[in-house]
Design a protein around this motif. Structure first.
Motif, PDB file in Angstrom:
ATOM      1  N   PHE A 108       0.845  -1.201   0.000  1.00  0.00           N
ATOM      2  CA  PHE A 108       0.000   0.000   0.000  1.00  0.00           C
ATOM      3  C   PHE A 108       0.876   1.244   0.000  1.00  0.00           C
ATOM      4  O   PHE A 108       1.853   1.333   0.737  1.00  0.00           O
ATOM      5  N   LYS A 109       0.464   2.222  -0.816  1.00  0.00           N
ATOM      6  CA  LYS A 109       1.221   3.473  -0.862  1.00  0.00           C
ATOM      7  C   LYS A 109       0.346   4.661  -0.503  1.00  0.00           C
ATOM      8  O   LYS A 109       0.825   5.781  -0.429  1.00  0.00           O
ATOM      9  N   GLY A 110      -0.940   4.419  -0.381  1.00  0.00           N
ATOM     10  CA  GLY A 110      -1.841   5.539  -0.122  1.00  0.00           C
ATOM     11  C   GLY A 110      -2.486   5.449   1.243  1.00  0.00           C
ATOM     12  O   GLY A 110      -3.668   5.716   1.380  1.00  0.00           O
ATOM     13  N   GLY A 111      -1.744   5.030   2.253  1.00  0.00           N
ATOM     14  CA  GLY A 111      -2.292   4.933   3.599  1.00  0.00           C
ATOM     15  C   GLY A 111      -2.932   3.593   3.850  1.00  0.00           C
ATOM     16  O   GLY A 111      -2.708   2.637   3.118  1.00  0.00           O
ATOM     17  N   ASP A 112      -3.746   3.541   4.906  1.00  0.00           N
ATOM     18  CA  ASP A 112      -4.335   2.276   5.344  1.00  0.00           C
ATOM     19  C   ASP A 112      -5.606   1.942   4.579  1.00  0.00           C
ATOM     20  O   ASP A 112      -6.420   2.815   4.302  1.00  0.00           O
ATOM     21  N   HIS A 113      -5.753   0.687   4.243  1.00  0.00           N
ATOM     22  CA  HIS A 113      -7.001   0.184   3.675  1.00  0.00           C
ATOM     23  C   HIS A 113      -7.287  -1.119   4.398  1.00  0.00           C
ATOM     24  O   HIS A 113      -6.364  -1.853   4.746  1.00  0.00           O
ATOM     25  N   PRO A 114      -8.569  -1.424   4.585  1.00  0.00           N
ATOM     26  CA  PRO A 114      -8.884  -2.640   5.350  1.00  0.00           C
ATOM     27  C   PRO A 114      -8.565  -3.941   4.621  1.00  0.00           C
ATOM     28  O   PRO A 114      -8.354  -4.957   5.265  1.00  0.00           O
ATOM     29  N   TYR A 115      -8.537  -3.928   3.290  1.00  0.00           N
ATOM     30  CA  TYR A 115      -8.285  -5.168   2.545  1.00  0.00           C
ATOM     31  C   TYR A 115      -7.229  -4.942   1.474  1.00  0.00           C
ATOM     32  O   TYR A 115      -7.139  -3.844   0.923  1.00  0.00           O
ATOM     33  N   PRO A 116      -6.519  -6.006   1.130  1.00  0.00           N
ATOM     34  CA  PRO A 116      -5.632  -5.896  -0.039  1.00  0.00           C
ATOM     35  C   PRO A 116      -6.496  -5.906  -1.301  1.00  0.00           C
ATOM     36  O   PRO A 116      -7.659  -6.294  -1.249  1.00  0.00           O
ATOM     37  N   MET A 117      -5.944  -5.458  -2.414  1.00  0.00           N
ATOM     38  CA  MET A 117      -6.642  -5.659  -3.688  1.00  0.00           C
ATOM     39  C   MET A 117      -6.198  -7.012  -4.223  1.00  0.00           C
ATOM     40  O   MET A 117      -5.007  -7.258  -4.417  1.00  0.00           O
ATOM     41  N   TYR A 118      -7.178  -7.886  -4.422  1.00  0.00           N
ATOM     42  CA  TYR A 118      -6.860  -9.226  -4.912  1.00  0.00           C
ATOM     43  C   TYR A 118      -6.430  -9.137  -6.366  1.00  0.00           C
ATOM     44  O   TYR A 118      -6.809  -8.199  -7.072  1.00  0.00           O
ATOM     45  N   ALA A 119      -5.666 -10.137  -6.816  1.00  0.00           N
ATOM     46  CA  ALA A 119      -5.305 -10.212  -8.230  1.00  0.00           C
ATOM     47  C   ALA A 119      -6.583 -10.162  -9.055  1.00  0.00           C
ATOM     48  O   ALA A 119      -7.596 -10.757  -8.680  1.00  0.00           O
ATOM     49  N   MET A 120      -6.582  -9.396 -10.125  1.00  0.00           N
ATOM     50  CA  MET A 120      -7.749  -9.209 -11.001  1.00  0.00           C
ATOM     51  C   MET A 120      -8.936  -8.606 -10.229  1.00  0.00           C
ATOM     52  O   MET A 120     -10.075  -8.723 -10.662  1.00  0.00           O
ATOM     53  N   GLY A 121      -8.670  -7.985  -9.103  1.00  0.00           N
ATOM     54  CA  GLY A 121      -9.756  -7.463  -8.273  1.00  0.00           C
ATOM     55  C   GLY A 121     -10.692  -8.565  -7.815  1.00  0.00           C
ATOM     56  O   GLY A 121     -11.825  -8.312  -7.423  1.00  0.00           O
ATOM     57  N   GLY A 122     -10.212  -9.815  -7.908  1.00  0.00           N
ATOM     58  CA  GLY A 122     -11.039 -10.953  -7.526  1.00  0.00           C
ATOM     59  C   GLY A 122     -12.004 -11.394  -8.619  1.00  0.00           C
ATOM     60  O   GLY A 122     -12.870 -12.220  -8.384  1.00  0.00           O
ATOM     61  N   MET A 123     -11.888 -10.806  -9.809  1.00  0.00           N
ATOM     62  CA  MET A 123     -12.801 -11.164 -10.898  1.00  0.00           C
ATOM     63  C   MET A 123     -12.136 -12.145 -11.858  1.00  0.00           C
ATOM     64  O   MET A 123     -10.922 -12.267 -11.904  1.00  0.00           O
ATOM     65  N   GLU A 124     -12.978 -12.834 -12.623  1.00  0.00           N
ATOM     66  CA  GLU A 124     -12.484 -13.701 -13.702  1.00  0.00           C
ATOM     67  C   GLU A 124     -12.397 -12.840 -14.949  1.00  0.00           C
ATOM     68  O   GLU A 124     -13.419 -12.407 -15.466  1.00  0.00           O
ATOM     69  N   LEU A 125     -11.204 -12.570 -15.424  1.00  0.00           N
ATOM     70  CA  LEU A 125     -11.071 -11.662 -16.556  1.00  0.00           C
ATOM     71  C   LEU A 125     -10.256 -12.299 -17.672  1.00  0.00           C
ATOM     72  O   LEU A 125      -9.138 -12.759 -17.433  1.00  0.00           O
ATOM     73  N   ASP A 126     -10.813 -12.311 -18.865  1.00  0.00           N
ATOM     74  CA  ASP A 126      -9.998 -12.717 -20.005  1.00  0.00           C
ATOM     75  C   ASP A 126      -9.300 -11.459 -20.543  1.00  0.00           C
ATOM     76  O   ASP A 126      -9.497 -10.359 -20.020  1.00  0.00           O
ATOM     77  N   GLU A 127      -8.500 -11.613 -21.559  1.00  0.00           N
ATOM     78  CA  GLU A 127      -7.690 -10.493 -22.020  1.00  0.00           C
ATOM     79  C   GLU A 127      -8.557  -9.319 -22.497  1.00  0.00           C
ATOM     80  O   GLU A 127      -8.252  -8.164 -22.214  1.00  0.00           O
ATOM     81  N   ASP A 128      -9.646  -9.609 -23.208  1.00  0.00           N
ATOM     82  CA  ASP A 128     -10.520  -8.530 -23.677  1.00  0.00           C
ATOM     83  C   ASP A 128     -11.137  -7.772 -22.507  1.00  0.00           C
ATOM     84  O   ASP A 128     -11.196  -6.533 -22.515  1.00  0.00           O
ATOM     85  N   GLY A 129     -11.593  -8.523 -21.514  1.00  0.00           N
ATOM     86  CA  GLY A 129     -12.206  -7.899 -20.347  1.00  0.00           C
ATOM     87  C   GLY A 129     -11.196  -7.061 -19.586  1.00  0.00           C
ATOM     88  O   GLY A 129     -11.476  -5.933 -19.172  1.00  0.00           O
ATOM     89  N   LEU A 130     -10.022  -7.623 -19.437  1.00  0.00           N
ATOM     90  CA  LEU A 130      -8.952  -6.933 -18.740  1.00  0.00           C
ATOM     91  C   LEU A 130      -8.577  -5.636 -19.467  1.00  0.00           C
ATOM     92  O   LEU A 130      -8.433  -4.578 -18.853  1.00  0.00           O
ATOM     93  N   ASN A 131      -8.459  -5.712 -20.778  1.00  0.00           N
ATOM     94  CA  ASN A 131      -8.114  -4.531 -21.561  1.00  0.00           C
ATOM     95  C   ASN A 131      -9.217  -3.474 -21.480  1.00  0.00           C
ATOM     96  O   ASN A 131      -8.934  -2.281 -21.388  1.00  0.00           O
ATOM     97  N   ALA A 132     -10.474  -3.922 -21.491  1.00  0.00           N
ATOM     98  CA  ALA A 132     -11.596  -2.981 -21.398  1.00  0.00           C
ATOM     99  C   ALA A 132     -11.567  -2.281 -20.044  1.00  0.00           C
ATOM    100  O   ALA A 132     -11.728  -1.054 -19.960  1.00  0.00           O
TER     101      ALA A 132
END
Ligand code: HEC
Length: 145
Positions: A108-132
């Motif tokens: 974290f670089k912007g102070g305290d947050h209660p949770y980490p950000m999960y990889a992919m924000g916890g979503m299932e993303l294919d390349e098109d979705g990720l790029n969008a």
């Protein structure tokens, strides 16, 4: 007899060491979990349609739970609408790589947050979705209006 047992143990140890060495070599060649090789993502590839698709995913998916609607930011995630970037240069591929890896608590670089950000924000993303999604986040700080 004892000698045979010793030999047997030795060969098992040897076998395990070999397997260990081979698997270390193999795993160092395999990319880290969650990481994939993606194609380039450049500004000339971004379309209004992509941004609209990414916006839909962001504002109905997991992202808004921490970054709030429109990425305005809140206690659980920083604003994505300004031009202050904590984890990349704010370019498309930089934003995309943050989404792919997420952000662990000790990063974290912007102070305290209660949770980490999960990889992919916890979503299932294919390349098109990720790029969008990356295109949408990128567009937030580039509003022409
Ligand atoms: C569980 C909460 C949570 C979720 C869900 C989440 N994020 Fe994050 N996000 C964070 C936190 C926390 C940070 C890092 C804040 C810090 O460094 O202080 C972050 C950082 C980022 C950054 C880097 C910002 C910068 O300034 O460099 C981007 C881009 C981002 N998130 C996009 C997304 C997207 C897109 C999604 C949905 C796929 C998502 N996030 C889902 C909590 C979350």
């Amino acid at each position: 007899m004892a000698r045979k047992t010793k030999l047997a143990i030795l060969s098992v140890v040897f076998l395990m060491a070999t397997v260990g060495l081979v698997s270390t070599a193999v795993s160092s060649a395999v990319p880290l979990a969650g990481y994939q090789e993606y194609g380039p993502l450049t500004e000339d590839m971004v379309t209004d349609e992509m941004i609209a698709t990414g916006g839909g995913m962001f504002n109905s998916g997991s992202c808004q739970r921490c970054h709030m609607q429109g990425g305005q930011g809140g206690g659980r995630g920083p604003a994505l609408t300004d031009d202050q970037w904590l984890h990349s240069e704010g370019d498309l591929e930089g934003i995309r790589s943050t989404i792919v890896s997420g952000v662990a608590e000790d990063e974290f670089k912007g102070g305290d947050h209660p949770y980490p950000m999960y990889a992919m924000g916890g979503m299932e993303l294919d390349e098109d979705g990720l790029n969008a999604l990356a295109a949408y986040v990128w567009s937030l700080s580039r509003d022409e209006s």
